[in-house]
Motif scaffolding. Structure first.
Motif, PDB file in Angstrom:
ATOM      1  N   ARG A 281      -8.891   4.933  -2.988  1.00 15.50           N
ATOM      2  CA  ARG A 281      -8.543   4.082  -2.551  1.00 15.50           C
ATOM      3  C   ARG A 281     -10.139   4.103  -2.945  1.00 15.50           C
ATOM      4  O   ARG A 281     -10.582   4.225  -2.713  1.00 15.50           O
ATOM      5  CB  ARG A 281      -8.020   4.092  -1.049  1.00 15.50           C
ATOM      6  CG  ARG A 281      -7.879   2.768  -0.972  1.00 15.50           C
ATOM      7  CD  ARG A 281      -7.764   2.645   0.982  1.00 15.50           C
ATOM      8  NE  ARG A 281      -7.441   1.886   1.565  1.00 15.50           N
ATOM      9  CZ  ARG A 281      -6.124   0.671   1.007  1.00 15.50           C
ATOM     10  NH1 ARG A 281      -5.294   0.690   0.703  1.00 15.50           N
ATOM     11  NH2 ARG A 281      -6.772  -0.426   2.477  1.00 15.50           N
TER      12      ARG A 281
ATOM     13  N   VAL B 285       0.477  -1.186  -0.218  1.00 11.43           N
ATOM     14  CA  VAL B 285      -0.008   0.105  -0.351  1.00 11.43           C
ATOM     15  C   VAL B 285       0.383   1.185  -0.146  1.00 11.43           C
ATOM     16  O   VAL B 285       0.564   1.803  -1.047  1.00 11.43           O
ATOM     17  CB  VAL B 285      -0.913   0.292   0.857  1.00 11.43           C
ATOM     18  CG1 VAL B 285      -1.706   1.451   1.448  1.00 11.43           C
ATOM     19  CG2 VAL B 285      -1.609  -1.381   0.856  1.00 11.43           C
TER      20      VAL B 285
ATOM     21  N   VAL C 159      -5.051  10.099  -5.010  1.00 11.06           N
ATOM     22  CA  VAL C 159      -5.288   8.813  -5.978  1.00 11.06           C
ATOM     23  C   VAL C 159      -6.697   8.512  -5.399  1.00 11.06           C
ATOM     24  O   VAL C 159      -6.947   9.415  -3.652  1.00 11.06           O
ATOM     25  CB  VAL C 159      -4.546   7.557  -5.126  1.00 11.06           C
ATOM     26  CG1 VAL C 159      -3.201   8.073  -6.939  1.00 11.06           C
ATOM     27  CG2 VAL C 159      -3.941   7.819  -4.259  1.00 11.06           C
TER      28      VAL C 159
ATOM     29  N   GLN D 111      -7.718   9.525  -1.262  1.00 15.04           N
ATOM     30  CA  GLN D 111      -6.234   9.335  -0.243  1.00 15.04           C
ATOM     31  C   GLN D 111      -5.531  10.174  -0.975  1.00 15.04           C
ATOM     32  O   GLN D 111      -4.866   9.922  -1.735  1.00 15.04           O
ATOM     33  CB  GLN D 111      -6.051   7.921  -0.195  1.00 15.04           C
ATOM     34  CG  GLN D 111      -5.275   7.651   1.316  1.00 15.04           C
ATOM     35  CD  GLN D 111      -5.163   6.944   0.770  1.00 15.04           C
ATOM     36  OE1 GLN D 111      -5.361   5.349   0.504  1.00 15.04           O
ATOM     37  NE2 GLN D 111      -4.652   5.974   2.129  1.00 15.04           N
TER      38      GLN D 111
ATOM     39  N   ILE E 121      -5.679   1.009  -5.730  1.00 13.34           N
ATOM     40  CA  ILE E 121      -5.664   2.231  -5.396  1.00 13.34           C
ATOM     41  C   ILE E 121      -5.901   2.341  -6.696  1.00 13.34           C
ATOM     42  O   ILE E 121      -5.120   1.742  -7.355  1.00 13.34           O
ATOM     43  CB  ILE E 121      -3.831   2.584  -5.269  1.00 13.34           C
ATOM     44  CG1 ILE E 121      -3.649   2.129  -3.553  1.00 13.34           C
ATOM     45  CG2 ILE E 121      -3.633   4.134  -5.266  1.00 13.34           C
ATOM     46  CD1 ILE E 121      -4.684   2.976  -3.104  1.00 13.34           C
TER      47      ILE E 121
ATOM     48  N   VAL F 200       0.612   3.966  -3.332  1.00 15.97           N
ATOM     49  CA  VAL F 200       0.580   5.496  -2.678  1.00 15.97           C
ATOM     50  C   VAL F 200       1.926   6.440  -3.249  1.00 15.97           C
ATOM     51  O   VAL F 200       1.905   7.662  -3.863  1.00 15.97           O
ATOM     52  CB  VAL F 200       0.097   5.537  -1.306  1.00 15.97           C
ATOM     53  CG1 VAL F 200       0.040   7.143  -0.564  1.00 15.97           C
ATOM     54  CG2 VAL F 200      -1.025   4.977  -0.928  1.00 15.97           C
TER      55      VAL F 200
END
Length: 145
Positions: A57, A8, A55, A52, A67, A12
């Protein structure tokens, strides 16, 4: 668990440097109810889409997350990204990573998830979602299906 958190964070950081998603995030954010899927009927299957950073989620109540960002070709109604099935969910998909694409058309969200399988051919899961009205959003709807 550490691998999932690392994955994750990687997503990100990778997508975080891109410009803000071009899709109308207000119409995408929220809880979506699956209405049809080639993986079988599931009246309790839902996804939640949240902004988020730069982007979006996507979290499902049946064991996967992704994502996504606005399509690089400039289509304002298309999102693409990557995701992963959580261990212990999705049967043979458990722990599998995948590519995912969403298109918003006439108020419905169309999903194509492409899962390369280790011991078999690539699987494509297709689904269509309707957005739940804000009055029908109940936290119990996000319990595991």
């Amino acid at each position: 668990m550490r691998k999932i958190i690392s994955f994750v964070c990687f997503l990100v950081l990778t997508f975080g440097s891109f410009s803000q998603a071009k899709a109308d995030n207000r119409s995408l954010a929220g809880i979506w109810q699956q209405i049809v899927s080639n993986a079988g009927k599931c009246d309790k299957c839902r996804i939640t889409i949240k902004q988020q950073g730069s982007v979006l989620r996507v979290t499902s109540n049946n064991g996967w997350f992704a994502i996504v960002e606005a399509d690089k070709r400039g289509k304002s109604n298309a999102l693409s990204g990557v995701g992963r099935w959580e261990p212990g969910y999705g049967g043979s998909y458990g722990r599998a990573s995948f590519d995912i694409h969403f298109t918003l058309t006439d108020g419905q969200l169309y999903m194509n998830m492409t899962v390369p399988m280790k011991n078999g051919p690539t699987q494509v899961i297709k689904a269509i979602f309707d957005k739940l009205p804000s009055g029908n959003r109940d936290d119990s709807s996000m319990l595991k299906a």
